[in-house]
Structures are given as structure tokens and as C-alpha cells.
Design a protein around this motif. Sequence first.
Motif, PDB file in Angstrom:
ATOM      1  N   LYS A  73       4.315 -25.681  34.239  1.00  0.00           N
ATOM      2  CA  LYS A  73       5.342 -26.093  35.214  1.00  0.00           C
ATOM      3  C   LYS A  73       6.098 -27.360  34.835  1.00  0.00           C
ATOM      4  O   LYS A  73       7.223 -27.558  35.285  1.00  0.00           O
ATOM      5  N   GLU A  74       5.507 -28.203  33.990  1.00  0.00           N
ATOM      6  CA  GLU A  74       6.152 -29.478  33.662  1.00  0.00           C
ATOM      7  C   GLU A  74       6.957 -29.439  32.368  1.00  0.00           C
ATOM      8  O   GLU A  74       7.620 -30.420  32.036  1.00  0.00           O
ATOM      9  N   ASN A  75       6.895 -28.343  31.626  1.00  0.00           N
ATOM     10  CA  ASN A  75       7.623 -28.232  30.365  1.00  0.00           C
ATOM     11  C   ASN A  75       8.524 -27.002  30.403  1.00  0.00           C
ATOM     12  O   ASN A  75       8.095 -25.933  30.831  1.00  0.00           O
ATOM     13  N   PRO A  76       9.778 -27.134  29.928  1.00  0.00           N
ATOM     14  CA  PRO A  76      10.704 -26.002  30.027  1.00  0.00           C
ATOM     15  C   PRO A  76      10.298 -24.797  29.172  1.00  0.00           C
ATOM     16  O   PRO A  76      10.500 -23.659  29.578  1.00  0.00           O
ATOM     17  N   VAL A  77       9.715 -25.050  27.980  1.00  0.00           N
ATOM     18  CA  VAL A  77       9.313 -23.952  27.086  1.00  0.00           C
ATOM     19  C   VAL A  77       7.903 -24.235  26.586  1.00  0.00           C
ATOM     20  O   VAL A  77       7.670 -25.238  25.908  1.00  0.00           O
ATOM     21  N   VAL A  78       6.958 -23.348  26.930  1.00  0.00           N
ATOM     22  CA  VAL A  78       5.562 -23.524  26.514  1.00  0.00           C
ATOM     23  C   VAL A  78       5.086 -22.244  25.844  1.00  0.00           C
ATOM     24  O   VAL A  78       5.259 -21.144  26.373  1.00  0.00           O
ATOM     25  N   LEU A  79       4.482 -22.410  24.672  1.00  0.00           N
ATOM     26  CA  LEU A  79       3.898 -21.280  23.955  1.00  0.00           C
ATOM     27  C   LEU A  79       2.409 -21.540  23.764  1.00  0.00           C
ATOM     28  O   LEU A  79       2.014 -22.491  23.085  1.00  0.00           O
ATOM     29  N   PHE A  80       1.588 -20.724  24.420  1.00  0.00           N
ATOM     30  CA  PHE A  80       0.142 -20.747  24.172  1.00  0.00           C
ATOM     31  C   PHE A  80      -0.070 -19.861  22.959  1.00  0.00           C
ATOM     32  O   PHE A  80       0.304 -18.682  22.967  1.00  0.00           O
ATOM     33  N   MET A  81      -0.644 -20.439  21.899  1.00  0.00           N
ATOM     34  CA  MET A  81      -0.729 -19.717  20.633  1.00  0.00           C
ATOM     35  C   MET A  81      -2.013 -20.046  19.890  1.00  0.00           C
ATOM     36  O   MET A  81      -2.746 -20.950  20.275  1.00  0.00           O
ATOM     37  N   LYS A  82      -2.244 -19.286  18.830  1.00  0.00           N
ATOM     38  CA  LYS A  82      -3.379 -19.565  17.944  1.00  0.00           C
ATOM     39  C   LYS A  82      -2.848 -20.401  16.794  1.00  0.00           C
ATOM     40  O   LYS A  82      -2.014 -19.937  16.013  1.00  0.00           O
ATOM     41  N   GLY A  83      -3.316 -21.650  16.736  1.00  0.00           N
ATOM     42  CA  GLY A  83      -2.823 -22.582  15.729  1.00  0.00           C
ATOM     43  C   GLY A  83      -1.728 -23.450  16.319  1.00  0.00           C
ATOM     44  O   GLY A  83      -1.597 -23.586  17.533  1.00  0.00           O
ATOM     45  N   THR A  84      -0.936 -24.037  15.422  1.00  0.00           N
ATOM     46  CA  THR A  84       0.160 -24.914  15.835  1.00  0.00           C
ATOM     47  C   THR A  84       1.473 -24.336  15.322  1.00  0.00           C
ATOM     48  O   THR A  84       1.467 -23.426  14.488  1.00  0.00           O
ATOM     49  N   GLN A 111       3.412 -25.683  13.283  1.00  0.00           N
ATOM     50  CA  GLN A 111       3.467 -25.945  11.847  1.00  0.00           C
ATOM     51  C   GLN A 111       2.507 -25.054  11.060  1.00  0.00           C
ATOM     52  O   GLN A 111       2.802 -24.667   9.932  1.00  0.00           O
ATOM     53  N   PHE A 112       1.371 -24.731  11.666  1.00  0.00           N
ATOM     54  CA  PHE A 112       0.340 -23.927  11.000  1.00  0.00           C
ATOM     55  C   PHE A 112      -0.216 -22.852  11.928  1.00  0.00           C
ATOM     56  O   PHE A 112      -1.343 -22.966  12.419  1.00  0.00           O
ATOM     57  N   PRO A 113       0.570 -21.811  12.199  1.00  0.00           N
ATOM     58  CA  PRO A 113       0.065 -20.724  13.058  1.00  0.00           C
ATOM     59  C   PRO A 113      -1.167 -20.078  12.410  1.00  0.00           C
ATOM     60  O   PRO A 113      -1.229 -19.953  11.189  1.00  0.00           O
ATOM     61  N   GLN A 114      -2.124 -19.687  13.254  1.00  0.00           N
ATOM     62  CA  GLN A 114      -3.367 -19.101  12.763  1.00  0.00           C
ATOM     63  C   GLN A 114      -3.418 -17.584  12.918  1.00  0.00           C
ATOM     64  O   GLN A 114      -4.454 -16.978  12.664  1.00  0.00           O
ATOM     65  N   CYS A 115      -2.316 -16.985  13.370  1.00  0.00           N
ATOM     66  CA  CYS A 115      -2.244 -15.521  13.396  1.00  0.00           C
ATOM     67  C   CYS A 115      -0.781 -15.111  13.256  1.00  0.00           C
ATOM     68  O   CYS A 115       0.124 -15.890  13.546  1.00  0.00           O
ATOM     69  N   ALA A 124       6.135 -15.539  16.946  1.00  0.00           N
ATOM     70  CA  ALA A 124       6.634 -16.102  18.200  1.00  0.00           C
ATOM     71  C   ALA A 124       7.348 -17.430  17.946  1.00  0.00           C
ATOM     72  O   ALA A 124       8.437 -17.674  18.484  1.00  0.00           O
ATOM     73  N   VAL A 125       6.765 -18.292  17.112  1.00  0.00           N
ATOM     74  CA  VAL A 125       7.378 -19.587  16.792  1.00  0.00           C
ATOM     75  C   VAL A 125       8.721 -19.362  16.092  1.00  0.00           C
ATOM     76  O   VAL A 125       9.726 -20.010  16.424  1.00  0.00           O
ATOM     77  N   GLN A 126       8.762 -18.445  15.137  1.00  0.00           N
ATOM     78  CA  GLN A 126      10.013 -18.164  14.414  1.00  0.00           C
ATOM     79  C   GLN A 126      11.092 -17.654  15.357  1.00  0.00           C
ATOM     80  O   GLN A 126      12.253 -18.045  15.255  1.00  0.00           O
ATOM     81  N   GLY A 149      12.602 -28.494  22.346  1.00  0.00           N
ATOM     82  CA  GLY A 149      11.487 -29.101  23.069  1.00  0.00           C
ATOM     83  C   GLY A 149      10.348 -28.149  23.380  1.00  0.00           C
ATOM     84  O   GLY A 149       9.780 -28.198  24.461  1.00  0.00           O
ATOM     85  N   ILE A 150      10.017 -27.304  22.418  1.00  0.00           N
ATOM     86  CA  ILE A 150       8.931 -26.345  22.616  1.00  0.00           C
ATOM     87  C   ILE A 150       7.603 -27.097  22.645  1.00  0.00           C
ATOM     88  O   ILE A 150       7.316 -27.894  21.752  1.00  0.00           O
ATOM     89  N   VAL A 151       6.805 -26.828  23.672  1.00  0.00           N
ATOM     90  CA  VAL A 151       5.452 -27.374  23.741  1.00  0.00           C
ATOM     91  C   VAL A 151       4.512 -26.233  23.365  1.00  0.00           C
ATOM     92  O   VAL A 151       4.594 -25.141  23.929  1.00  0.00           O
ATOM     93  N   THR A 152       3.656 -26.476  22.378  1.00  0.00           N
ATOM     94  CA  THR A 152       2.684 -25.449  21.999  1.00  0.00           C
ATOM     95  C   THR A 152       1.289 -25.921  22.372  1.00  0.00           C
ATOM     96  O   THR A 152       0.990 -27.113  22.318  1.00  0.00           O
ATOM     97  N   VAL A 153       0.457 -24.962  22.754  1.00  0.00           N
ATOM     98  CA  VAL A 153      -0.943 -25.239  23.084  1.00  0.00           C
ATOM     99  C   VAL A 153      -1.778 -24.350  22.170  1.00  0.00           C
ATOM    100  O   VAL A 153      -1.658 -23.122  22.201  1.00  0.00           O
ATOM    101  N   ASN A 154      -2.613 -24.977  21.348  1.00  0.00           N
ATOM    102  CA  ASN A 154      -3.473 -24.248  20.416  1.00  0.00           C
ATOM    103  C   ASN A 154      -4.740 -23.804  21.153  1.00  0.00           C
ATOM    104  O   ASN A 154      -5.621 -24.609  21.427  1.00  0.00           O
ATOM    105  N   VAL A 155      -4.816 -22.514  21.475  1.00  0.00           N
ATOM    106  CA  VAL A 155      -5.962 -22.005  22.244  1.00  0.00           C
ATOM    107  C   VAL A 155      -7.240 -21.963  21.419  1.00  0.00           C
ATOM    108  O   VAL A 155      -8.323 -21.821  21.981  1.00  0.00           O
ATOM    109  N   LEU A 156      -7.131 -22.102  20.104  1.00  0.00           N
ATOM    110  CA  LEU A 156      -8.331 -22.089  19.266  1.00  0.00           C
ATOM    111  C   LEU A 156      -9.118 -23.394  19.389  1.00  0.00           C
ATOM    112  O   LEU A 156     -10.280 -23.450  19.018  1.00  0.00           O
ATOM    113  N   GLU A 157      -8.484 -24.423  19.941  1.00  0.00           N
ATOM    114  CA  GLU A 157      -9.171 -25.715  20.109  1.00  0.00           C
ATOM    115  C   GLU A 157     -10.079 -25.743  21.332  1.00  0.00           C
ATOM    116  O   GLU A 157     -10.901 -26.633  21.462  1.00  0.00           O
TER     117      GLU A 157
END
Length: 104
Positions: A14-25, A27-31, A37-39, A48-56
Amino acid sequence: MSNDVQTFIDKTVKENPVVLFMKGTAQFPQCGFSGRAVQLLKQAGAQGIVTVNVLEDDEVRQGIKEYSNWPTIPQLYVKGEFVGGSDIMAEMFASGELQKLLTS
């Protein structure tokens, strides 16, 4: 799933306009799906994409699936709304819908 995880996910979405929950970052996607999706977001001109690495964090990894009621990762949220995963993003990009959503 703990309330802390649910609160973290809800706040992030809710606080960020674009959020991607992903595997990795970004810069270094893990799948492959997360990389795609990042591309797509970059090609669509997302800022201003905010990414959340779910593998962490396993709780976040499970929690996001429950939050959206969607079984796979990556998951894109724009302006607090669940958009979908990489296949849906690719379809939306091909039709120009993703670009409109990200720039409106």
C-alpha cells in the motif's frame, strides 16, 4: 502466518506504487519468471520499483501467497492492487495495458 508478516506485506503493497515480490533481487533474479517480470517492468517504463526477495524469509514467501490468494511468485502490485505473475504481465505488456497501468 504471523500478524507481523501480514502487516509488513500490506504496508509494503500500500505504501509503494510498484511492488514486485520475487525470487532474488532485480539485479540478480533467482528464477526465470522473476527475471522476466523485472525485464517487463523495465521495458514498460516502471519507475521506483520496490522488490521484495521472498527467498530471504520463508514467512514472507508463504505469506504473500495467502495475502493474494495466488499460488506462484513473482507477484506484481501496482497502486495497492494485485496485478498477477509474469505470464499475466507479459500478456498485459503485449497489449500495452501494463505500460498504461504503470504510467497512469
